[in-house]
Design a protein around this motif. Sequence first.
Motif, PDB file in Angstrom:
ATOM      1  N   VAL A 173      -3.345  44.876  -5.484  1.00 38.93           N
ATOM      2  CA  VAL A 173      -3.485  45.919  -4.342  1.00 38.93           C
ATOM      3  C   VAL A 173      -2.653  45.349  -3.352  1.00 38.93           C
ATOM      4  CG1 VAL A 173      -5.119  47.281  -3.049  1.00 38.93           C
ATOM      5  CG2 VAL A 173      -5.970  46.342  -5.213  1.00 38.93           C
TER       6      VAL A 173
ATOM      7  N   LYS B 137      -1.835  49.184  -7.256  1.00 39.71           N
ATOM      8  CA  LYS B 137      -2.306  50.181  -6.345  1.00 39.71           C
ATOM      9  C   LYS B 137      -1.704  49.850  -4.895  1.00 39.71           C
ATOM     10  CE  LYS B 137      -5.159  52.274  -9.058  1.00 39.71           C
ATOM     11  NZ  LYS B 137      -4.909  51.772 -10.324  1.00 39.71           N
TER      12      LYS B 137
ATOM     13  N   PHE C 235      -3.517  41.506  -2.383  1.00 36.32           N
ATOM     14  CA  PHE C 235      -4.849  40.956  -2.915  1.00 36.32           C
ATOM     15  C   PHE C 235      -4.178  41.020  -4.531  1.00 36.32           C
ATOM     16  CE2 PHE C 235      -8.668  41.914  -0.122  1.00 36.32           C
ATOM     17  CZ  PHE C 235      -8.074  41.080   0.681  1.00 36.32           C
TER      18      PHE C 235
ATOM     19  N   ARG D  56      -3.239  59.053 -12.210  1.00 40.46           N
ATOM     20  CA  ARG D  56      -2.410  59.174 -11.162  1.00 40.46           C
ATOM     21  C   ARG D  56      -1.151  59.882 -11.555  1.00 40.46           C
ATOM     22  NH1 ARG D  56      -1.416  53.198  -9.208  1.00 40.46           N
ATOM     23  NH2 ARG D  56      -1.433  52.782 -11.247  1.00 40.46           N
TER      24      ARG D  56
ATOM     25  N   ARG E 296     -11.465  33.023   2.127  1.00 45.39           N
ATOM     26  CA  ARG E 296     -10.237  33.456   1.740  1.00 45.39           C
ATOM     27  C   ARG E 296      -9.441  32.167   1.332  1.00 45.39           C
ATOM     28  NH1 ARG E 296      -7.758  38.398   4.893  1.00 45.39           N
ATOM     29  NH2 ARG E 296      -6.304  38.234   3.051  1.00 45.39           N
TER      30      ARG E 296
ATOM     31  N   THR F 290      -7.412  36.478  -2.526  1.00 44.19           N
ATOM     32  CA  THR F 290      -7.595  37.196  -1.315  1.00 44.19           C
ATOM     33  C   THR F 290      -6.858  36.160  -0.363  1.00 44.19           C
ATOM     34  OG1 THR F 290      -9.670  36.617  -0.935  1.00 44.19           O
ATOM     35  CG2 THR F 290      -9.256  38.509  -2.127  1.00 44.19           C
TER      36      THR F 290
ATOM     37  N   ASP G 257     -11.057  47.669   2.697  1.00 44.82           N
ATOM     38  CA  ASP G 257     -11.786  48.738   3.053  1.00 44.82           C
ATOM     39  C   ASP G 257     -13.113  49.115   1.926  1.00 44.82           C
ATOM     40  OD1 ASP G 257     -12.976  51.125   4.140  1.00 44.82           O
ATOM     41  OD2 ASP G 257     -11.402  52.358   3.301  1.00 44.82           O
TER      42      ASP G 257
ATOM     43  N   VAL H 126      -2.299  50.884  -0.700  1.00 42.35           N
ATOM     44  CA  VAL H 126      -3.385  51.532   0.193  1.00 42.35           C
ATOM     45  C   VAL H 126      -2.776  51.594   1.414  1.00 42.35           C
ATOM     46  CG1 VAL H 126      -5.562  51.029  -1.339  1.00 42.35           C
ATOM     47  CG2 VAL H 126      -4.721  49.548   0.455  1.00 42.35           C
TER      48      VAL H 126
ATOM     49  N   LEU I 194       3.226  54.265  -0.188  1.00 44.43           N
ATOM     50  CA  LEU I 194       2.097  54.780  -0.916  1.00 44.43           C
ATOM     51  C   LEU I 194       2.608  55.387  -2.026  1.00 44.43           C
ATOM     52  CD1 LEU I 194      -0.193  56.581   2.095  1.00 44.43           C
ATOM     53  CD2 LEU I 194      -0.730  54.484   0.669  1.00 44.43           C
ATOM     54  N   ALA I 195       3.894  55.781  -2.008  1.00 43.99           N
ATOM     55  CA  ALA I 195       4.391  56.500  -3.379  1.00 43.99           C
ATOM     56  C   ALA I 195       4.655  55.380  -4.313  1.00 43.99           C
ATOM     57  CB  ALA I 195       5.780  57.203  -3.003  1.00 43.99           C
TER      58      ALA I 195
ATOM     59  N   GLY J 100      -4.232  48.695   6.725  1.00 40.16           N
ATOM     60  CA  GLY J 100      -5.632  48.537   7.349  1.00 40.16           C
ATOM     61  C   GLY J 100      -6.612  48.504   6.328  1.00 40.16           C
ATOM     62  N   ALA J 101      -6.275  49.105   5.032  1.00 37.52           N
ATOM     63  CA  ALA J 101      -7.334  49.197   3.889  1.00 37.52           C
ATOM     64  C   ALA J 101      -7.392  47.981   3.108  1.00 37.52           C
ATOM     65  CB  ALA J 101      -6.963  50.257   2.987  1.00 37.52           C
ATOM     66  N   VAL J 102      -6.217  47.048   3.546  1.00 40.85           N
ATOM     67  CA  VAL J 102      -6.150  45.853   2.555  1.00 40.85           C
ATOM     68  C   VAL J 102      -5.580  44.701   3.338  1.00 40.85           C
ATOM     69  CG1 VAL J 102      -4.220  45.986   0.838  1.00 40.85           C
ATOM     70  CG2 VAL J 102      -6.056  44.598   0.360  1.00 40.85           C
ATOM     71  N   ASP J 103      -5.787  43.677   3.210  1.00 39.79           N
ATOM     72  CA  ASP J 103      -4.706  42.647   4.159  1.00 39.79           C
ATOM     73  C   ASP J 103      -3.784  42.186   3.366  1.00 39.79           C
ATOM     74  OD1 ASP J 103      -3.788  41.110   6.072  1.00 39.79           O
ATOM     75  OD2 ASP J 103      -5.123  39.476   5.935  1.00 39.79           O
TER      76      ASP J 103
ATOM     77  N   ALA K 205     -10.436  43.397   6.276  1.00 35.15           N
ATOM     78  CA  ALA K 205      -9.386  42.623   5.437  1.00 35.15           C
ATOM     79  C   ALA K 205      -9.323  43.713   4.041  1.00 35.15           C
ATOM     80  CB  ALA K 205      -9.780  41.153   5.174  1.00 35.15           C
TER      81      ALA K 205
ATOM     82  N   GLY L 266       2.431  53.505  -5.463  1.00 37.86           N
ATOM     83  CA  GLY L 266       1.320  53.377  -6.088  1.00 37.86           C
ATOM     84  C   GLY L 266       0.831  54.475  -6.682  1.00 37.86           C
TER      85      GLY L 266
ATOM     86  N   GLU M 196       3.495  60.692  -2.632  1.00 40.17           N
ATOM     87  CA  GLU M 196       1.916  60.329  -2.860  1.00 40.17           C
ATOM     88  C   GLU M 196       1.219  61.537  -2.555  1.00 40.17           C
ATOM     89  OE1 GLU M 196      -0.604  59.945  -4.363  1.00 40.17           O
ATOM     90  OE2 GLU M 196      -0.833  57.842  -4.029  1.00 40.17           O
TER      91      GLU M 196
END
Lengths: 342, 342
Positions: free
Chosen positions: A101, A135, A146, B228, A340, A63, B143, A137, A13-14, A140-143, B141, A16, B336
Amino acid sequence: MRDAAIPMTTVTLAHGAGGRASDDLLRRVILPALGTSTERALCDSAVFDSPGGRIAFTTDGFTVTPLFFPGSSIGRLAVFGTVNDLAMAGAIPHALSLAMVAEEGLAMNVMRRVLEDVGAASAEAGVRIVTGDTKVVGRGAVDKLFLTTSGIGVIGPGTPPLSPERARPGDAILVSGTVGDHGVAVLAARENLSFSPTVESDCAPLADLVQRLLAAAPGTRCLRDPTRGGIAATLNEFAHGSRAGIEVDEDTIPIRRPVRALCEILGLDPLYLANEGKLVAVVDALQADAALAALRCHPQGAEACILGRMTADHPGTVVIRTELGTHRIVEYPTGELLPRIC
Amino acid sequence: MRDAAIPMTTVTLAHGAGGRASDDLLRRVILPALGTSTERALCDSAVFDSPGGRIAFTTDGFTVTPLFFPGSSIGRLAVFGTVNDLAMAGAIPHALSLAMVAEEGLAMNVMRRVLEDVGAASAEAGVRIVTGDTKVVGRGAVDKLFLTTSGIGVIGPGTPPLSPERARPGDAILVSGTVGDHGVAVLAARENLSFSPTVESDCAPLADLVQRLLAAAPGTRCLRDPTRGGIAATLNEFAHGSRAGIEVDEDTIPIRRPVRALCEILGLDPLYLANEGKLVAVVDALQADAALAALRCHPQGAEACILGRMTADHPGTVVIRTELGTHRIVEYPTGELLPRIC
């Protein structure tokens, strides 16, 4: 302190957060992988002299899953997809942007390989990534990853306006090569299907091919790269936009043997499969042969052919003449064949 | 057949497939919500006359959660974020693109409200969304909804080059208003914290403010919107880029009372919180008063103040003089604080 190494094995996360880890990621992974070295690349905006004349501006999100598949990857797809959208407007790509992302925990090597593909594809297409954004995330917030690429292209003063509204009955419809390769390549990679020979994605930049085509056939009415929805979607858009009908001869549609075979087994129609390195062109019938010759002279158009024609009959409808001599309507795609795919 | 209504209560994979449902989504939801009516908006590329001169090009991804929060939403953030990146290069926004990645099952009303915010924010910033792309991915895939906006802006011939390298010891550092509002607004919405008065995100377009500032103070060296990483990240970038030091007076930093209170309770430092409608400027000391007056005359800069100065001491380092008369270093953010703040 500034030079303290932050672990670079996975994306965190850092990376991003807009602080030191983001800066490290940019300097140590992103810019080297892209082959970009300038300090200017560290600004939020790229600044350059306006290319002048008319410009085209486009954006596309990517995606695709898996991230790598036979013949290509999300990185190449993102560059060529945007380059090709510009090319279909008759533009020469001038500058691209890249927004990522990423999912926390993504292996840094995966991000690096994707970015190396972005860099190599940009070089191949003769265009630079001039600005970007990253970014990260939570899991689980993006596969995985992307990408979104945007692009600016320059339309030369002699370029004809390109729009389906300009197509008229009698015009020839050309395709630059085999259809369905990308869709089958991704499907096979995703489902672990293997067949021989392997079908590779046709992912390729088309801007140079378009310039050759337009030089040989200034009576080109419109161009489209048949990605999602395949040539079925493209032909329907042409029929709808021109308010003319379209007739296609089934036996002229170039389809690789393994693509055809897989479609038969799985009940897929290759007309609806995505392509990432092909174009469909509507051209003044008088220039059809010149257009075909120009396409065939180019590596990206070696298997080009005339697919059919615009007609005054059945306006707005695409009709295919089958090998048995019957006719059927090629419907505009309604559902989702392969999510996709790009 | 073409006019058969496809249910529009939730976003489905078919809405991202490039066929009829995609077309319906574009015509019935996206274009009306954006306030865009032209058929040209249906092409993959927007084509327009090059604005001439020098142009700025930028991109940003938006993954903020929740999608709506006090004072703003992901839609407004996406427009103003990109407008502000252009503004920080001294550019007047000319055209934006919008790429969406939506999760299957997202309520169509949520997408519509986000797009209405995009449309209203574009109108507020005086810029048009000229091209876009929509992808839909399966549940889990992504959020809910991520946006990526890119933008092209025009840099007027009299605009000074803006870069931290141009900052020199003695220059004044200004901020256009209170810091930390956006970070606290999103945090409060996410954690269901309520306090009175509510802190709203400061999300706002800054291009007009920048033009006023540059007209009053052509000796502006560089501009940055402290998103950010907050003003801590911005000041460190200025110190690093200029190879000069920075001194800030703690008691001059404008912070709303509830922001300060929440930071004290949660142990957050407001210097590290994101802002979405503020700028930090380095200006020739001789023009500092003129710059401050120009900022304060504008609704977006009413609470502007002089924050500190560039110094020949401690090059590359940001030092804050506390209210108690001591000094401490403002480190470049390393971790973060608040993921998905924009």
